[in-house]
Design an enzyme around this catalytic site. Sequence first.
Site, PDB file in Angstrom:
ATOM      1  N   CYS A 141       0.807  -1.224   0.000  1.00  0.00           N
ATOM      2  CA  CYS A 141       0.000   0.000   0.000  1.00  0.00           C
ATOM      3  C   CYS A 141       0.843   1.279   0.000  1.00  0.00           C
ATOM      4  CB  CYS A 141      -0.959  -0.001   1.183  1.00  0.00           C
ATOM      5  SG  CYS A 141      -0.192  -0.479   2.733  1.00  0.00           S
ATOM      6  N   HIS A 254      -3.129   6.281   4.610  1.00  0.00           N
ATOM      7  CA  HIS A 254      -1.708   6.447   4.910  1.00  0.00           C
ATOM      8  C   HIS A 254      -1.251   7.819   4.390  1.00  0.00           C
ATOM      9  CE1 HIS A 254      -1.647   2.387   6.095  1.00  0.00           C
ATOM     10  NE2 HIS A 254      -0.793   1.856   5.244  1.00  0.00           N
TER      11      HIS A 254
HETATM   12  O1  3JN Z   1       0.881  -2.292   7.705  1.00  0.00           O
HETATM   13  C1  3JN Z   1       0.535  -1.701   6.690  1.00  0.00           C
HETATM   14  O2  3JN Z   1       0.137  -0.519   6.706  1.00  0.00           O
HETATM   15  C2  3JN Z   1       0.607  -2.397   5.400  1.00  0.00           C
HETATM   16  C3  3JN Z   1       0.697  -3.854   5.578  1.00  0.00           C
HETATM   17  C4  3JN Z   1       0.898  -4.687   4.594  1.00  0.00           C
HETATM   18  C5  3JN Z   1       1.080  -6.108   4.790  1.00  0.00           C
HETATM   19  C6  3JN Z   1       0.687  -6.693   5.989  1.00  0.00           C
HETATM   20  C7  3JN Z   1       0.933  -8.051   6.204  1.00  0.00           C
HETATM   21  C8  3JN Z   1       1.549  -8.819   5.248  1.00  0.00           C
HETATM   22  C9  3JN Z   1       1.662  -6.886   3.788  1.00  0.00           C
HETATM   23  C10 3JN Z   1       1.976  -6.265   2.468  1.00  0.00           C
HETATM   24  O3  3JN Z   1       1.053  -5.969   1.724  1.00  0.00           O
HETATM   25  O4  3JN Z   1       3.136  -6.055   2.143  1.00  0.00           O
HETATM   26  C11 3JN Z   1       1.918  -8.233   4.039  1.00  0.00           C
HETATM   27  C12 3JN Z   1       2.628  -9.084   3.049  1.00  0.00           C
HETATM   28  O5  3JN Z   1       1.968  -9.656   2.194  1.00  0.00           O
HETATM   29  O6  3JN Z   1       3.846  -9.180   3.158  1.00  0.00           O
END
Ligand code: 3JN
Length: 349
Positions: A141, A254
């Site tokens: 994101c 964000h």
């Molecule tokens: O914490 C956030 O604001 C974004 C989080 C993204 C996220 C959370 C858990 C696993 C991800 C990601 O999209 O990169 C993942 C992941 O798939 O690694």
Amino acid sequence: MKLNNNLLNGGIDVKGYNVAVVGATGAVGQELLKILLERDFPVDGLKLLATERSAGKKIEFRGREYTVEPTTAEAFEGVNIALFAGGSASKDYAREAAGRGAVVVDNSSAFRMDPDVPLVVPEVNPEDVKLHKGIIANPNCSTIIMVVPLKVIHDAARIKRVVVSTYQAVSGAGKEAIDELDAQVRSLAEGKEAVPEVFPYQIAFNLIPHIDVFSEMDYTKEEWKMVNETQKIMHDDSIRITATTVRVPVFRSHSESVNIETEKKLTAAEAKELLAKASGVIVQDAPEKKEYPMPLFTSDRDEVFVGRIREDNSVENGLNIWVVSDQLRKGAATNAVQIAELVVKYGCL
Ligand code: 3JN
């Protein structure tokens, strides 16, 4: 194109796709369903998949009730487009789904850096969709939100270096994290203790400079994702990027402070003009009217809001921008549905 609702209403001659949403009960999954509906995506059949724990739940879509099924390899039989909301299901089932003929749009990091998997932000590298071999990855994101304005500046002045600090809403950590901030604020207002469960520390009235796990050189994985994914999406490994990612007590959207050094000079006025014309961007930048993007006002919107556009005098060609966007929408679900729309548009199912 009017589809499923026409079918339900006894309409004729409509063509749609069999769509599966994996992780349908989570924060991103729920947003995916909302956006499929809003953008009138040609859904014919719909399968809602989730963990065993969520199986059996009922979800309404276009006036019809669907029962959530457990995710299994067989569930992807006959599915044309599988939207994975993220999490461990991607590693377990994305290849299974692709192997059964579905085009997978995956929101997790599992395949993002795989050279055989396009990593796509439709405003930046739409054509990469055509290179897919069954799986297309949706970027992180914070990366998505940053690269939309970066691409505009890169095309005009070639970016040499980026220094980004993020202010990430709790929505990025899922439904439980949203509930945790809410519960902590209530608890503290009543003079009670705030108990952290999802985050390592109390998030209410605090900032936590730690998102995802710590990795190489004491950067977090979230920070490395912003570096590596940006270079891949922009097709330019020469752009130097450094990131600090911070969790803030904001429910949704964000924000990012982005410092950009370019090869060619771009004035603040030129950057503003280019950004104002860019697809998917809204410039909110009138200091005299106290106008700048804020997360309180960007939720439930699909655009990337940019403001505080200033020249950075500490380097030869530098700019500072402030970027805000709804992480659940453009940072996740909207981008994924836009990718699915490109798959349909380019006929690469
Ligand atoms: O914490 C956030 O604001 C974004 C989080 C993204 C996220 C959370 C858990 C696993 C991800 C990601 O999209 O990169 C993942 C992941 O798939 O690694």
